[in-house]
Design a protein around this motif. Structure first.
Motif, PDB file in Angstrom:
ATOM      1  N   ASP A   1      58.134  31.444  58.427  1.00 30.71           N
ATOM      2  CA  ASP A   1      56.827  30.488  58.168  1.00 30.71           C
ATOM      3  C   ASP A   1      56.426  29.985  57.179  1.00 30.71           C
ATOM      4  O   ASP A   1      55.960  28.734  56.672  1.00 30.71           O
ATOM      5  CB  ASP A   1      55.839  30.333  59.395  1.00 30.71           C
ATOM      6  N   ASN A   2      55.284  30.671  56.705  1.00 28.61           N
ATOM      7  CA  ASN A   2      54.430  30.403  54.948  1.00 28.61           C
ATOM      8  C   ASN A   2      54.967  31.010  53.761  1.00 28.61           C
ATOM      9  O   ASN A   2      54.190  32.091  54.597  1.00 28.61           O
ATOM     10  CB  ASN A   2      52.967  30.161  55.589  1.00 28.61           C
ATOM     11  N   VAL A   3      55.133  31.345  52.761  1.00 27.73           N
ATOM     12  CA  VAL A   3      54.782  31.757  51.722  1.00 27.73           C
ATOM     13  C   VAL A   3      54.509  31.139  50.493  1.00 27.73           C
ATOM     14  O   VAL A   3      53.710  29.704  50.056  1.00 27.73           O
ATOM     15  CB  VAL A   3      56.418  31.696  50.856  1.00 27.73           C
ATOM     16  N   MET A   4      53.624  31.601  50.240  1.00 22.04           N
ATOM     17  CA  MET A   4      51.862  31.586  48.775  1.00 22.04           C
ATOM     18  C   MET A   4      52.287  32.354  48.098  1.00 22.04           C
ATOM     19  O   MET A   4      52.631  33.569  48.233  1.00 22.04           O
ATOM     20  CB  MET A   4      50.202  31.756  50.321  1.00 22.04           C
ATOM     21  N   ILE A   5      51.216  32.242  46.943  1.00 21.72           N
ATOM     22  CA  ILE A   5      51.691  32.833  45.511  1.00 21.72           C
ATOM     23  C   ILE A   5      49.911  32.680  44.996  1.00 21.72           C
ATOM     24  O   ILE A   5      49.511  31.929  45.173  1.00 21.72           O
ATOM     25  CB  ILE A   5      52.096  32.016  44.729  1.00 21.72           C
ATOM     26  N   ALA A   6      50.008  33.925  44.768  1.00 19.67           N
ATOM     27  CA  ALA A   6      48.539  34.642  44.394  1.00 19.67           C
ATOM     28  C   ALA A   6      48.117  34.242  43.403  1.00 19.67           C
ATOM     29  O   ALA A   6      49.101  35.499  42.237  1.00 19.67           O
ATOM     30  CB  ALA A   6      48.065  35.838  45.037  1.00 19.67           C
ATOM     31  N   LYS A   7      47.733  34.122  41.998  1.00 22.47           N
ATOM     32  CA  LYS A   7      47.552  33.873  40.615  1.00 22.47           C
ATOM     33  C   LYS A   7      46.021  34.662  40.482  1.00 22.47           C
ATOM     34  O   LYS A   7      45.058  33.865  40.885  1.00 22.47           O
ATOM     35  CB  LYS A   7      47.214  32.601  40.496  1.00 22.47           C
ATOM     36  N   LEU A   8      46.021  36.096  40.508  1.00 18.96           N
ATOM     37  CA  LEU A   8      45.568  36.755  39.721  1.00 18.96           C
ATOM     38  C   LEU A   8      44.160  36.333  39.296  1.00 18.96           C
ATOM     39  O   LEU A   8      44.572  35.802  37.078  1.00 18.96           O
ATOM     40  CB  LEU A   8      45.906  37.896  39.471  1.00 18.96           C
ATOM     41  N   VAL A   9      43.055  35.591  39.727  1.00 19.64           N
ATOM     42  CA  VAL A   9      42.053  35.188  38.499  1.00 19.64           C
ATOM     43  C   VAL A   9      41.196  36.441  37.695  1.00 19.64           C
ATOM     44  O   VAL A   9      41.374  38.112  38.164  1.00 19.64           O
ATOM     45  CB  VAL A   9      40.773  34.084  38.726  1.00 19.64           C
ATOM     46  N   GLY A  10      40.518  36.098  36.631  1.00 18.88           N
ATOM     47  CA  GLY A  10      39.820  37.131  35.222  1.00 18.88           C
ATOM     48  C   GLY A  10      40.507  37.164  35.323  1.00 18.88           C
ATOM     49  O   GLY A  10      41.412  37.125  34.731  1.00 18.88           O
ATOM     50  N   GLU A  11      40.039  38.869  34.484  1.00 22.49           N
ATOM     51  CA  GLU A  11      40.585  39.210  32.698  1.00 22.49           C
ATOM     52  C   GLU A  11      41.434  40.598  33.529  1.00 22.49           C
ATOM     53  O   GLU A  11      42.210  40.987  32.372  1.00 22.49           O
ATOM     54  CB  GLU A  11      39.132  40.299  32.421  1.00 22.49           C
ATOM     55  N   GLY A  12      41.985  41.037  34.667  1.00 21.61           N
ATOM     56  CA  GLY A  12      42.658  42.124  35.051  1.00 21.61           C
ATOM     57  C   GLY A  12      44.317  41.461  34.953  1.00 21.61           C
ATOM     58  O   GLY A  12      44.260  40.649  35.214  1.00 21.61           O
ATOM     59  N   LYS A  13      44.717  42.509  34.826  1.00 25.91           N
ATOM     60  CA  LYS A  13      46.364  42.240  34.688  1.00 25.91           C
ATOM     61  C   LYS A  13      46.991  42.522  35.767  1.00 25.91           C
ATOM     62  O   LYS A  13      47.984  41.918  36.509  1.00 25.91           O
ATOM     63  CB  LYS A  13      47.015  43.330  33.536  1.00 25.91           C
ATOM     64  N   ASP A  14      46.271  43.324  36.443  1.00 24.05           N
ATOM     65  CA  ASP A  14      46.881  43.906  37.797  1.00 24.05           C
ATOM     66  C   ASP A  14      45.348  44.074  38.876  1.00 24.05           C
ATOM     67  O   ASP A  14      45.049  43.888  38.612  1.00 24.05           O
ATOM     68  CB  ASP A  14      47.689  44.743  37.627  1.00 24.05           C
ATOM     69  N   TRP A  15      46.509  44.028  39.867  1.00 25.84           N
ATOM     70  CA  TRP A  15      46.002  44.270  41.413  1.00 25.84           C
ATOM     71  C   TRP A  15      44.496  45.954  41.161  1.00 25.84           C
ATOM     72  O   TRP A  15      43.520  46.140  41.529  1.00 25.84           O
ATOM     73  CB  TRP A  15      45.978  44.884  42.605  1.00 25.84           C
ATOM     74  N   ASP A  16      45.242  46.442  40.382  1.00 26.71           N
ATOM     75  CA  ASP A  16      44.256  47.528  39.965  1.00 26.71           C
ATOM     76  C   ASP A  16      43.064  47.842  38.795  1.00 26.71           C
ATOM     77  O   ASP A  16      42.189  48.495  38.990  1.00 26.71           O
ATOM     78  CB  ASP A  16      45.601  49.085  39.564  1.00 26.71           C
ATOM     79  N   ASP A  17      43.432  46.911  38.129  1.00 24.22           N
ATOM     80  CA  ASP A  17      42.604  46.159  36.695  1.00 24.22           C
ATOM     81  C   ASP A  17      41.657  46.068  37.960  1.00 24.22           C
ATOM     82  O   ASP A  17      40.505  45.727  37.177  1.00 24.22           O
ATOM     83  CB  ASP A  17      43.226  45.846  35.809  1.00 24.22           C
ATOM     84  N   ALA A  18      41.530  44.562  38.550  1.00 28.60           N
ATOM     85  CA  ALA A  18      40.734  43.510  38.745  1.00 28.60           C
ATOM     86  C   ALA A  18      39.666  43.850  40.051  1.00 28.60           C
ATOM     87  O   ALA A  18      39.934  44.974  40.688  1.00 28.60           O
ATOM     88  CB  ALA A  18      41.847  42.366  39.968  1.00 28.60           C
ATOM     89  N   ASN A  19      38.794  44.136  39.466  1.00 28.91           N
ATOM     90  CA  ASN A  19      37.650  43.598  40.360  1.00 28.91           C
ATOM     91  C   ASN A  19      37.718  42.722  41.479  1.00 28.91           C
ATOM     92  O   ASN A  19      38.267  42.571  42.024  1.00 28.91           O
ATOM     93  CB  ASN A  19      36.130  43.585  39.686  1.00 28.91           C
ATOM     94  N   PHE A  20      35.899  43.317  42.524  1.00 28.36           N
ATOM     95  CA  PHE A  20      36.191  42.476  43.640  1.00 28.36           C
ATOM     96  C   PHE A  20      36.758  41.491  43.682  1.00 28.36           C
ATOM     97  O   PHE A  20      36.394  40.445  44.587  1.00 28.36           O
ATOM     98  CB  PHE A  20      35.034  43.363  44.353  1.00 28.36           C
ATOM     99  N   TRP A  21      35.562  41.143  43.448  1.00 27.99           N
ATOM    100  CA  TRP A  21      35.263  39.894  43.144  1.00 27.99           C
ATOM    101  C   TRP A  21      36.209  38.900  42.492  1.00 27.99           C
ATOM    102  O   TRP A  21      36.135  37.602  42.851  1.00 27.99           O
ATOM    103  CB  TRP A  21      34.064  39.388  42.459  1.00 27.99           C
ATOM    104  N   ASP A  22      36.461  39.431  41.869  1.00 25.17           N
ATOM    105  CA  ASP A  22      38.375  38.783  41.041  1.00 25.17           C
ATOM    106  C   ASP A  22      39.141  37.997  42.411  1.00 25.17           C
ATOM    107  O   ASP A  22      39.933  37.527  42.482  1.00 25.17           O
ATOM    108  CB  ASP A  22      38.650  39.507  39.573  1.00 25.17           C
ATOM    109  N   ILE A  23      39.101  38.993  43.173  1.00 26.01           N
ATOM    110  CA  ILE A  23      40.060  39.253  43.886  1.00 26.01           C
ATOM    111  C   ILE A  23      39.837  38.646  44.872  1.00 26.01           C
ATOM    112  O   ILE A  23      40.407  37.938  45.359  1.00 26.01           O
ATOM    113  CB  ILE A  23      40.439  40.668  44.963  1.00 26.01           C
ATOM    114  N   TYR A  24      39.102  38.558  45.525  1.00 29.07           N
ATOM    115  CA  TYR A  24      37.964  37.504  46.412  1.00 29.07           C
ATOM    116  C   TYR A  24      38.220  36.114  46.414  1.00 29.07           C
ATOM    117  O   TYR A  24      39.056  35.285  46.573  1.00 29.07           O
ATOM    118  CB  TYR A  24      36.334  38.067  46.154  1.00 29.07           C
ATOM    119  N   ASP A  25      38.172  35.842  45.024  1.00 30.54           N
ATOM    120  CA  ASP A  25      38.272  34.722  44.559  1.00 30.54           C
ATOM    121  C   ASP A  25      39.881  33.891  44.335  1.00 30.54           C
ATOM    122  O   ASP A  25      39.356  32.621  44.731  1.00 30.54           O
ATOM    123  CB  ASP A  25      37.618  34.179  42.519  1.00 30.54           C
ATOM    124  N   THR A  26      40.648  35.150  43.942  1.00 32.46           N
ATOM    125  CA  THR A  26      41.895  35.273  44.344  1.00 32.46           C
ATOM    126  C   THR A  26      42.236  34.591  45.353  1.00 32.46           C
ATOM    127  O   THR A  26      42.952  33.601  45.900  1.00 32.46           O
ATOM    128  CB  THR A  26      42.623  36.103  43.676  1.00 32.46           C
TER     129      THR A  26
END
Length: 348
Positions: free
Chosen positions: A302-327
């Motif tokens: 039904d719906n396909v979306m693409i998440a562009k990770l914000v912040g300086e993290g290269k991937d989800w493992d590197d990203a902090n909570f707030w960058d993931i939340y903002d994404t």
């Protein structure tokens, strides 16, 4: 044959009740748990109930196990003993091409898997220095089984090994060396010059093709999980689950496709669980692969979306909570929006 909207809705309801069928994630096909012709279980029989266009006809049925196809809804309902559901129409039936959903060859959507034995001497662990350095918590050990061979199997010395489950069975494993990529590359350069054994970063199972597998697949609850976040690797799944506290959230589940591609078998597995919405969370430096995956997924969900990770993290493992939340609150794009944002070849 013309079938009114009201008649289609009535037929769908009746077929669901008669065959214990359910709609797939894109609500374009009814998945029947047992084939009416060959008796094969596991949702191999599909009935197309989407819009009639590009040669797709309402009511076409096909079994991916025995290969039998019925292109006439009236003939199909007669075969299941429900002639009362036949649609009256004077139009003569004209054979048409099998629609997209049924046009996948059987080997392309073959989801048959064999049970895999874990490496000899493997034992689950709940404490590990390498995993601690990757941020593992008590909940991670509880929800994502992992273990080592405890030095009793030289082929897996210095590896952490994650089993891959499908319907409760172990169908594969991912074995990750605890050294960094840089350390492994440096060691292998010296080993190569001295004709010594080289270290593999990953030492994975080979019994089942990984294009058939999805890590964390069993966390998707049939007809309860609405949204799946697709990521590349196991550590991305675990990091997202931890940082967004998705451990017991059955509505949203992160799974990995073991790379930046999505296969027909993986799509079929997600459809079979009734998933409606997909968020692609692949590394944003792979825009071409993301576009290909998004176009493919858009046909089935039904719906396909693409998440562009914000912040300086290269991937989800590197990203902090707030960058993931903002994404997820500010940086989700439709496939078209994503393509436009990369029109000059750079991610904006």
């Amino acid at each position: 044959m013309y079938i009114s909207k009201e008649d289609k809705e009535y037929l769908i309801r009746e077929l669901q009740a008669e065959l214990h069928a359910r709609l797939d994630g894109g609500r374009k096909n009814l998945i029947v748990p047992e084939c009416i012709w060959c008796g094969k279980t596991g949702g191999k029989l599909g009935i197309y109930v989407g819009p009639e266009k590009n040669g797709k006809v309402f009511g076409m049925a096909h079994c991916f196990s025995c290969g039998r196809t019925c292109k006439d809804i009236n003939r199909f309902v007669e075969e299941i003993g429900r002639s009362d559901l036949q649609v009256k129409d004077t139009a003569k039936f004209t054979p048409v091409e099998v629609p997209e959903f049924f046009n996948l060859e059987e080997d392309e959507i073959d989801d048959e898997l064999v049970v895999v034995e874990m490496p000899e001497s493997w034992k689950r662990c709940f404490k590990n220095p390498y995993l601690k350095s990757r941020g593992f918590t008590t909940d991670d050990y509880a929800y994502f089984p992992v273990g080592t061979t405890r030095g009793l199997n030289f082929k897996f010395d210095d590896y952490v090994v994650f089993p891959i489950y499908d319907d409760g069975d172990i169908v594969g494993y991912v074995s990750r060396h605890v050294w960094s990529k840089q350390d492994i590359d440096e060691y292998n350069d010296k080993a190569k010059r001295n004709n010594k054994y080289q270290i593999r970063r990953y030492n994975n199972s080979i019994e089942n093709d990984f294009v058939k597998l999805l890590y964390n697949y069993d966390s998707i609850i049939e007809d309860e999980t609405d949204t799946v976040i697709l990521v590349e690797g196991i550590f991305d799944v675990i990091a997202l689950t931890r940082k967004l506290d998705l451990y017991d959230n059955h509505r949203i589940v992160a799974v990995c496709t073991f790379g930046k591609k999505i296969s027909d078998a993986q799509i079929y597995k997600l459809q079979s669980k009734g998933v409606h919405d997909i968020i692609i969370g692949y590394d944003t430096d792979a825009s071409d692969a993301i576009n290909v995956a998004a176009d493919k997924l858009n046909e089935y969900f039904d719906n396909v979306m693409i998440a562009k990770l914000v912040g300086e993290g290269k991937d989800w493992d590197d990203a902090n909570f707030w960058d993931i939340y903002d994404t997820f609150s500010e940086s989700l794009f439709t496939p078209i929006e994503y393509k436009l944002s990369n029109v000059d070849g750079k991610i904006r």
